[in-house]
Structures are given as structure tokens and as C-alpha cells.
Design a protein around this motif. Sequence first.
Motif, short mmCIF file in Angstrom:
data_model
loop_
_atom_site.label_atom_id
_atom_site.label_comp_id
_atom_site.label_asym_id
_atom_site.label_seq_id
_atom_site.Cartn_x
_atom_site.Cartn_y
_atom_site.Cartn_z
N ALA A 21 -78.59 1.91 -32.07
CA ALA A 21 -79.29 1.45 -30.91
C ALA A 21 -78.20 1.74 -29.71
O ALA A 21 -78.51 2.14 -28.68
CB ALA A 21 -79.73 0.10 -31.09
N LEU A 22 -77.13 1.25 -29.68
CA LEU A 22 -76.19 1.26 -28.94
C LEU A 22 -75.85 2.96 -28.45
O LEU A 22 -75.80 3.04 -27.21
CB LEU A 22 -74.97 0.72 -29.42
N THR A 23 -75.77 3.68 -29.47
CA THR A 23 -75.57 5.19 -29.22
C THR A 23 -76.74 5.64 -28.47
O THR A 23 -76.52 6.55 -27.71
CB THR A 23 -75.15 5.85 -30.38
N ARG A 24 -78.00 5.32 -28.96
CA ARG A 24 -79.23 5.85 -28.49
C ARG A 24 -79.42 5.41 -26.98
O ARG A 24 -79.82 6.33 -26.09
CB ARG A 24 -80.54 5.51 -29.31
N ALA A 25 -78.91 4.06 -26.68
CA ALA A 25 -79.03 3.84 -25.36
C ALA A 25 -77.98 4.45 -24.46
O ALA A 25 -78.52 5.17 -23.41
CB ALA A 25 -78.94 2.27 -25.22
N HIS A 26 -76.88 4.82 -25.03
CA HIS A 26 -75.88 5.57 -24.19
C HIS A 26 -76.46 7.02 -23.94
O HIS A 26 -76.38 7.68 -22.76
CB HIS A 26 -74.57 5.65 -25.04
N LYS A 27 -77.20 7.58 -24.83
CA LYS A 27 -77.62 8.89 -24.73
C LYS A 27 -78.83 8.86 -23.77
O LYS A 27 -79.07 9.99 -23.10
CB LYS A 27 -78.07 9.50 -26.28
N LEU A 28 -79.84 7.82 -23.85
CA LEU A 28 -81.05 8.00 -23.10
C LEU A 28 -80.45 8.10 -21.49
O LEU A 28 -80.97 8.41 -20.81
CB LEU A 28 -81.93 6.87 -23.42
N GLN A 29 -79.51 6.87 -21.41
CA GLN A 29 -79.05 6.67 -19.80
C GLN A 29 -78.45 8.05 -19.44
O GLN A 29 -78.56 8.36 -18.36
CB GLN A 29 -78.17 5.64 -19.95
#
Length: 284
Positions: free
Chosen positions: A163-171
Amino acid sequence: MTAEPQTPSPSGDIADLVAIMAWLRSPGRGCPWDLEQTFASITPYTIEEAYEVADAIQRGDFADLRDELGDLLLQVVFHARMAEEQGLFAFPDVVHAITSKLIRRHPHVFGGDRDMSPEAVKGLWDSIKAEEKRARASERLRLGLPADAAAGLLAGVPSALPALTRAHKLQAKAGTVGFDWNDVEAVLAKIVEEAGEIVEARKSGAGLDAVADEVGDLLFAAVNLARHLDVDPEAALRGTNAKFERRFAAIEAALAAEGRGPAEASLAEMDALWNEAKRRERQG
């Protein structure tokens, strides 16, 4: 009559690994566990092995890294073997796909301008990826296949990522079109705002789902802060986890020297031991 193949020996040849995997998946002579696996059942192991590679790197254990990279490579070979059995593709196709992609995405190396800056290289990489995506969509249309389920800007950010990595990539993707905070101070203000909304949700007697939603917003904002500070949030949290484990182990060791365990100590005692472990670490 087909001769039984000889028991394989350790080898540095990738072809031997592919052959061993084929043997393990061979009905009648292979491994019962390997034979019953599917893409879906193997996926959790693939993710786990990637994490174990990252863990070995973080610990600086390069002997372990060698072994963990082998485990991760096995996952690639395993998936490729199952695909070959279904007539989808084989391991050489996987290698061909990645070598083609590397050559295609590095025109500055293979025949182009080798003096490009890292920033210019990243921009070139992104533009080539975007062109590949358009070409893939056109090909699907030509073949009469349905369009990609997600064709928007945020497409291609796998939902299975941490989730942390995906949030970073989405942002980061949203930021490419200007949907982003202007500076770190604005992100810090957002974190304060989100923390306040958790306080308000609890005061109002909001249910667990509402509080969880606000906590998610706070975590998302914290990832945004990490991104603006050029910090990998996943790596940062792994480091903090390791620090917590290390200092808690120091608490346990100190208490064990007194013939006690954490359950027999007060919070104040454990907090003092925590601060002592923290002080020793900082003194190095």
C-alpha cells in the motif's frame, strides 16, 4: 521406452534451472506440491521472495542476497514453466521480452546520445512507456480484444503492490499533470489537518469504518511527505520496523538479566530501557 534423466547437479547455467523446473512439473515423476501449483497459488511466494531480497539488501547480507535472488529467479522460471504448459509463452519469450524492452527504452545507450542527464533519461523512459501503452491499446483494438480495464493516467499501478509503495506511485503519476502539492510545507499542513480529522472523528463517536478512513488519509499524506523529501516510504518504514525490533530486544535482554520478562515490567520501566537503548545507538 524413454530413459529416466539423470539426477541434476548444481549448475550456473540458466538452462539447467529451466530443465529442473520442467522436471519438477512433470506428471508421474515430478514433485506433487509443484504439480498442484497455479499462477494464483504461487503469486504470494513471488511477492514474499521480492521482500526477502529487499530485506537482505537492507541488512547488508550479500551472501543471503545471493540466495534470495536465486529464490526470486525460481519464481520467474516457475511462472514461465506453467505458461509454457498452457501454450501461452515460455522462458525464452520472457527473456526476449525484457531484452527487447531494455534496448527499446535505452536509445541513448544503443545508438543515441550517451551524454543525457539522469533526469532526461527518466523523461525519455516515461515517453517511451507511454508510446508502448498506446501501441498496446491499438493492437488490442486491432485484434478485437477489450480495451484495458483501466486506461486512465493511473493505469498500470498494480493493485497488488504494498500500500505504501502504491500510494507513492499513484501520487507521482498524478503529479506529472500538476495534481500535486507545491512544497513540503503544504504537505506538512495536510498531515496536521488529517490528524485533526481523526481527533474529530473520535470525538463525534464515528464508527470504526469512518475512523479507519481518516487514518488512511493520514497515511496517504505521510507518503506524500516522504515523496516530496525523496524518501522511499516502504524502505523508511522497514528501517523503523527494524529499529523497533532492535530496541525492544534490548528491553527484553535488560529485563532477562534481572530474571524478568516484559509482562512483568511496568510501562515506565520499559520506556526507560527503550530510551537507554536509543541513547546507546546514538552514541554508536
